[in-house]
Design an enzyme around this catalytic site. Sequence first.
Site, PDB file in Angstrom:
ATOM      1  CD  GLU A  36      -5.116 -36.577  -8.383  1.00  0.00           C
ATOM      2  OE1 GLU A  36      -6.208 -37.116  -8.148  1.00  0.00           O
ATOM      3  OE2 GLU A  36      -4.694 -35.604  -7.740  1.00  0.00           O
ATOM      4  CE1 TYR A 119     -10.289 -34.980  -8.979  1.00  0.00           C
ATOM      5  CE2 TYR A 119      -9.105 -37.032  -9.476  1.00  0.00           C
ATOM      6  CZ  TYR A 119      -9.260 -35.876  -8.720  1.00  0.00           C
ATOM      7  OH  TYR A 119      -8.370 -35.608  -7.734  1.00  0.00           O
ATOM      8  CG  ASP A 137     -13.256 -34.975  -5.793  1.00  0.00           C
ATOM      9  OD1 ASP A 137     -13.891 -33.918  -5.655  1.00  0.00           O
ATOM     10  OD2 ASP A 137     -12.476 -35.398  -4.914  1.00  0.00           O
TER      11      ASP A 137
END
Length: 352
Positions: A36, A119, A137
């Site tokens: 991520e 996020y 996102d």
Amino acid sequence: MNFDFTQKMMVWNHTENNRSMPWKGEKDPYKIWLSEIILQQTRVEQGLAYYNKFIETFPTVKKLANAPEEKVFKLWEGLGYYSRCKNLIASAKIIDSVYKGRFPDTYENILALKGIGPYTAAAIASFAFNLPYAVVDGNVLRVLSRYFGISTPIDSTTGKKLYNQLADSLLDKENPGVYNQAIMDFGAVVCKPQNPLCGACPQKQECRAFQQAWVNDLPVKEKVLKKKTRYMYYFAISVNGKTFVKKREAKDIWQNLHEFVLHEHDEPIDWTKKNLKEAVKSFIDKPFQLQEISTIVKQQLTHQLIIGQIIKITVQTPIDIPGYDLLPDKEIKKLAFPKFINTLMQQEAVLF
DNA sequence: AACACGGGGGA
DNA sequence: TCCCCAGTGTT
């Protein structure tokens, strides 16, 4: 929950989604976290090789936490947004020490880590722990703005609030991880920024943007970024096979990466023997030999255009340049440099 | 609220 | 060129 939207998303995921990525279905929060961070503002294709390198080099958070920082930056070199790397290291150390190597398992504790915003916290919480937090996102914003025909700018305060609430209301709370993955895949594969596959879209009948032919006008962004041009001339000054370098510390681009002796100017410089001599004199007051000067290199960043050259000179007498370290090539090779400088070093020398 | 922060790829 | 990408941190 908008049952129709959510259910159709899950059905699409089950029947048509064949997107495959190494971290998909991964349950190790460390690997999810790493993927991520790497993928923030970064295309999957670009981040993939970095993810593999990192997992291979640092298979556990402990390995990452205990690695020499310069080694981590060297691995990140070329990926951009280097504060991600700095924060990755800082958070790894916190997980290793404060959490004894066990990744925090609540949304709040995950969010509190450096480099993790709403996020990424939602992504880790849902993928690793199946906690009911909706990811928002770029993909999600695009899908929602089109499906619901929302023209509120996605980068406005009201827009962010609106989209966050909407995303929460659509989340499949029984399968948050699967749903979050599905809507992002859908945005990446079907509801793409350019040339979306509306013809093959299972939601096109309900999609407001499709009905109204707004697809190419959504989502809306309000902020326009201003750009500036900088002229950066680097002097690779060598003495006895060693060269002066330093780490960039200022709140500026390329923080924590390295550079040679910088001569920055607000206008382009047409190098002559005269102004070259003057420029060098501002660093060292000793005789020098010009070795080579590179062609002009341009690099477009998101909001800066960097233009410059590298000029290699040697000095016979021992000297010191305050703020810079004199290092042999072998050591310099281990340091992370901005893409711009690496490009400069690959240039063919031009005669002067 | 506005801005800074990289680099790559597609149109 | 311009836009966008599995956004976050600072001011």
